[in-house]
Design an enzyme around this catalytic site. Structure first.
Site, PDB file in Angstrom:
ATOM      1  N   ALA A 109     -66.730  26.991 -24.602  1.00 12.23           N
ATOM      2  CA  ALA A 109     -67.858  27.127 -25.513  1.00 12.23           C
ATOM      3  C   ALA A 109     -68.942  26.166 -25.032  1.00 12.23           C
ATOM      4  O   ALA A 109     -68.655  25.187 -24.336  1.00 12.23           O
ATOM      5  CB  ALA A 109     -67.426  26.783 -26.923  1.00 12.23           C
ATOM      6  N   GLY A 169     -62.930  27.829 -24.701  1.00 12.60           N
ATOM      7  CA  GLY A 169     -63.310  29.173 -25.135  1.00 12.60           C
ATOM      8  C   GLY A 169     -63.243  30.194 -24.000  1.00 12.60           C
ATOM      9  O   GLY A 169     -63.080  31.389 -24.256  1.00 12.60           O
ATOM     10  N   GLU A 177     -59.749  31.241 -23.968  1.00 16.57           N
ATOM     11  CA  GLU A 177     -59.557  32.036 -25.193  1.00 16.57           C
ATOM     12  C   GLU A 177     -60.165  33.426 -25.062  1.00 16.57           C
ATOM     13  O   GLU A 177     -59.580  34.415 -25.505  1.00 16.57           O
ATOM     14  CB  GLU A 177     -60.158  31.282 -26.390  1.00 16.57           C
ATOM     15  CG  GLU A 177     -59.379  30.010 -26.704  1.00 16.57           C
ATOM     16  CD  GLU A 177     -60.062  29.122 -27.733  1.00 16.57           C
ATOM     17  OE1 GLU A 177     -61.247  28.771 -27.520  1.00 16.57           O
ATOM     18  OE2 GLU A 177     -59.431  28.791 -28.739  1.00 16.57           O
ATOM     19  N   GLU A 230     -60.070  21.035 -25.126  1.00 15.37           N
ATOM     20  CA  GLU A 230     -60.861  20.638 -26.297  1.00 15.37           C
ATOM     21  C   GLU A 230     -60.488  19.265 -26.845  1.00 15.37           C
ATOM     22  O   GLU A 230     -61.329  18.537 -27.352  1.00 15.37           O
ATOM     23  CB  GLU A 230     -60.717  21.674 -27.418  1.00 15.37           C
ATOM     24  CG  GLU A 230     -61.401  23.008 -27.145  1.00 15.37           C
ATOM     25  CD  GLU A 230     -60.518  24.035 -26.448  1.00 15.37           C
ATOM     26  OE1 GLU A 230     -59.511  23.636 -25.816  1.00 15.37           O
ATOM     27  OE2 GLU A 230     -60.838  25.232 -26.526  1.00 15.37           O
TER      28      GLU A 230
HETATM   29  N1  CO8 Z   1     -70.743  23.575 -22.224  1.00 14.03           N
HETATM   30  C1  CO8 Z   1     -71.996  23.291 -21.814  1.00 14.03           C
HETATM   31  N2  CO8 Z   1     -72.299  23.010 -20.545  1.00 14.03           N
HETATM   32  C2  CO8 Z   1     -71.297  22.968 -19.646  1.00 14.03           C
HETATM   33  C3  CO8 Z   1     -69.973  23.259 -20.009  1.00 14.03           C
HETATM   34  C4  CO8 Z   1     -69.711  23.564 -21.360  1.00 14.03           C
HETATM   35  N3  CO8 Z   1     -68.479  23.881 -21.791  1.00 14.03           N
HETATM   36  N4  CO8 Z   1     -69.191  23.149 -18.904  1.00 14.03           N
HETATM   37  C5  CO8 Z   1     -70.010  22.818 -17.898  1.00 14.03           C
HETATM   38  N5  CO8 Z   1     -71.284  22.719 -18.329  1.00 14.03           N
HETATM   39  C6  CO8 Z   1     -72.473  22.371 -17.542  1.00 14.03           C
HETATM   40  C7  CO8 Z   1     -72.486  20.916 -17.196  1.00 14.03           C
HETATM   41  O1  CO8 Z   1     -72.998  20.170 -18.271  1.00 14.03           O
HETATM   42  C8  CO8 Z   1     -73.368  20.904 -15.987  1.00 14.03           C
HETATM   43  O2  CO8 Z   1     -74.720  21.004 -16.428  1.00 14.03           O
HETATM   44  P1  CO8 Z   1     -75.851  20.029 -15.787  1.00 14.03           P
HETATM   45  O3  CO8 Z   1     -75.894  20.437 -14.341  1.00 14.03           O
HETATM   46  O4  CO8 Z   1     -77.054  20.364 -16.555  1.00 14.03           O
HETATM   47  O5  CO8 Z   1     -75.347  18.638 -15.954  1.00 14.03           O
HETATM   48  C9  CO8 Z   1     -73.044  22.217 -15.289  1.00 14.03           C
HETATM   49  O6  CO8 Z   1     -72.434  23.019 -16.290  1.00 14.03           O
HETATM   50  C10 CO8 Z   1     -72.069  22.042 -14.152  1.00 14.03           C
HETATM   51  O7  CO8 Z   1     -70.930  21.357 -14.624  1.00 14.03           O
HETATM   52  P2  CO8 Z   1     -70.323  20.063 -13.897  1.00 14.03           P
HETATM   53  O8  CO8 Z   1     -71.358  19.321 -13.189  1.00 14.03           O
HETATM   54  O9  CO8 Z   1     -69.509  19.316 -14.901  1.00 14.03           O
HETATM   55  O10 CO8 Z   1     -69.348  20.770 -12.818  1.00 14.03           O
HETATM   56  P3  CO8 Z   1     -68.036  20.158 -12.150  1.00 14.03           P
HETATM   57  O11 CO8 Z   1     -67.672  21.114 -11.086  1.00 14.03           O
HETATM   58  O12 CO8 Z   1     -68.223  18.727 -11.814  1.00 14.03           O
HETATM   59  O13 CO8 Z   1     -66.915  20.198 -13.306  1.00 14.03           O
HETATM   60  C11 CO8 Z   1     -65.673  21.225 -15.124  1.00 14.03           C
HETATM   61  C12 CO8 Z   1     -66.436  21.427 -13.799  1.00 14.03           C
HETATM   62  C13 CO8 Z   1     -64.393  20.421 -14.865  1.00 14.03           C
HETATM   63  C14 CO8 Z   1     -65.327  22.607 -15.633  1.00 14.03           C
HETATM   64  C15 CO8 Z   1     -66.554  20.478 -16.136  1.00 14.03           C
HETATM   65  O14 CO8 Z   1     -67.823  21.087 -16.184  1.00 14.03           O
HETATM   66  C16 CO8 Z   1     -66.012  20.442 -17.531  1.00 14.03           C
HETATM   67  O15 CO8 Z   1     -65.080  19.683 -17.816  1.00 14.03           O
HETATM   68  N6  CO8 Z   1     -66.595  21.261 -18.451  1.00 14.03           N
HETATM   69  C17 CO8 Z   1     -66.219  21.276 -19.843  1.00 14.03           C
HETATM   70  C18 CO8 Z   1     -64.904  21.947 -20.044  1.00 14.03           C
HETATM   71  C19 CO8 Z   1     -64.534  21.927 -21.492  1.00 14.03           C
HETATM   72  O16 CO8 Z   1     -64.331  20.902 -22.105  1.00 14.03           O
HETATM   73  N7  CO8 Z   1     -64.426  23.116 -22.107  1.00 14.03           N
HETATM   74  C20 CO8 Z   1     -64.070  23.241 -23.485  1.00 14.03           C
HETATM   75  C21 CO8 Z   1     -65.291  23.362 -24.305  1.00 14.03           C
HETATM   76  S1  CO8 Z   1     -64.925  23.258 -26.043  1.00 14.03           S
HETATM   77  C22 CO8 Z   1     -64.469  24.807 -26.448  1.00 14.03           C
HETATM   78  O17 CO8 Z   1     -64.443  25.703 -25.671  1.00 14.03           O
HETATM   79  C23 CO8 Z   1     -64.117  24.962 -27.881  1.00 14.03           C
HETATM   80  C24 CO8 Z   1     -63.635  26.341 -28.118  1.00 14.03           C
HETATM   81  C25 CO8 Z   1     -63.928  26.687 -29.489  1.00 14.03           C
HETATM   82  C26 CO8 Z   1     -64.109  28.127 -29.612  1.00 14.03           C
HETATM   83  C27 CO8 Z   1     -65.224  28.649 -28.796  1.00 14.03           C
HETATM   84  C28 CO8 Z   1     -66.218  29.300 -29.686  1.00 14.03           C
HETATM   85  C29 CO8 Z   1     -67.633  29.211 -29.198  1.00 14.03           C
END
Ligand code: CO8
Length: 258
Positions: free
Chosen positions: A66, A109, A112, A132
């Site tokens: 998400a 998400g 999911e 999460e």
């Molecule tokens: N949301 C918003 N932006 C994101 C997300 C995200 N989930 N994931 C990555 N991005 C963005 C980063 O902020 C970054 O943006 P910017 O260049 O502006 O800084 C860009 O994407 C590239 O990401 P990274 O630089 O972090 O890329 P890496 O290759 O270094 O890392 C990862 C990749 C490991 C995937 C890392 O991006 C990460 O950990 N992302 C978050 C993963 C996460 O925690 N996901 C769970 C989110 S919570 C959720 O899904 C709750 C579910 C609830 C139900 C859903 C209903 C909507």
């Protein structure tokens, strides 16, 4: 034709293809994207020429979850009033078969969303996880429920509580993924699988999906009863007559979705 900004929507023969397309955010699922996916699915469900849908992402990410930036400031009353995430259930409640073709990250998400689809095909680069808890929340779009039913308590509990990622091989062993294919063959393989499904009788394929899903929602005895009733009903279709006649006559069937 309606314009989409966060996804690409195409038709390949009898297959509908949705490509998640927010590369700058690793396909993070914001409300616009989820709305667009639902709109595209509405179109494919209503189109009698479409027999199966493929949802895919990029080489790097199916979807990294998400959109954290969109969620960050939400309050409880806001989430409750807007029924945050509930519209996602519409992906899970579609009647035509949907394949998730997953390469790279399928996190939170994203994992999911993949589990809401009927079949997950994974590139060898796929990484699944429910991270999460590292953000101070837990899965909110079915992760604690679907993952547990699919892979069992031991692995679901470990994944949800530690937030660690699981690779494609492990995901296949655990039963989350139907097959693992080389990354450069993923889309080709997913489209071929979808074409195969779309070549069947559409009502029969839909009834089959409905019946398999019953296994997750009811007791064995009730599920068997449901299956038997639907199986009997299939003998009222022209496609059953055609499919069996074609076998006996040693020719390919020509299903009419009737
Ligand atoms: N949301 C918003 N932006 C994101 C997300 C995200 N989930 N994931 C990555 N991005 C963005 C980063 O902020 C970054 O943006 P910017 O260049 O502006 O800084 C860009 O994407 C590239 O990401 P990274 O630089 O972090 O890329 P890496 O290759 O270094 O890392 C990862 C990749 C490991 C995937 C890392 O991006 C990460 O950990 N992302 C978050 C993963 C996460 O925690 N996901 C769970 C989110 S919570 C959720 O899904 C709750 C579910 C609830 C139900 C859903 C209903 C909507």
């Amino acid at each position: 034709a309606t314009a989409y900004e966060t996804i690409l929507v195409e038709t390949r023969g009898k297959v509908g293809l949705i490509t998640l397309n927010r590369p700058q955010a690793l396909n993070a699922l914001n409300s616009q994207l989820v709305g667009e996916v639902n709109r595209a699915l509405d179109g494919f469900e209503a189109d009698p020429g479409i027999g199966c849908v493929v949802i895919t992402g990029s080489e790097k990410a199916f979807a990294a979850g998400a959109d954290i930036k969109e969620m960050q400031a939400k309050t409880f009353p806001q989430s409750y009033l807007e029924d945050f995430i509930t519209s996602w259930d519409r992906v899970a409640n579609r009647r035509k078969p949907i394949i998730a073709a997953v390469a790279g990250f399928a996190l939170g998400g994203g994992c999911e969303l993949a589990m809401m689809c009927d079949i997950i095909l994974a590139a060898d680069t796929a990484k699944f996880g429910q991270p999460e808890i590292k953000l101070g929340v837990m899965p909110g779009a079915g992760g604690t429920q679907r993952l547990t039913r699919i892979v069992g308590k031991a692995k679901a509990m470990e994944l949800c509580l530690t937030g660690r990622m699981m690779g494609a091989e492990e995901a296949e062993r655990a039963g989350l993924v139907a097959r693992v294919v080389p990354a450069d063959k993923l889309l080709e393989d997913a489209l071929k699988t979808a074409e195969t499904i779309a070549s069947m009788s559409l009502p029969i394929a839909m009834m089959t999906k409905e019946s398999v899903n019953r296994a997750y929602e009811t007791t064995l005895a009730e599920g068997i009863r449901f299956e038997r009733r639907v199986f009997h009903a299939m003998f009222a279709t022209a496609d059953q007559k055609e499919g069996m006649a074609a076998f006996v006559e040693k020719r390919a069937p020509a299903f009419k979705n009737a």
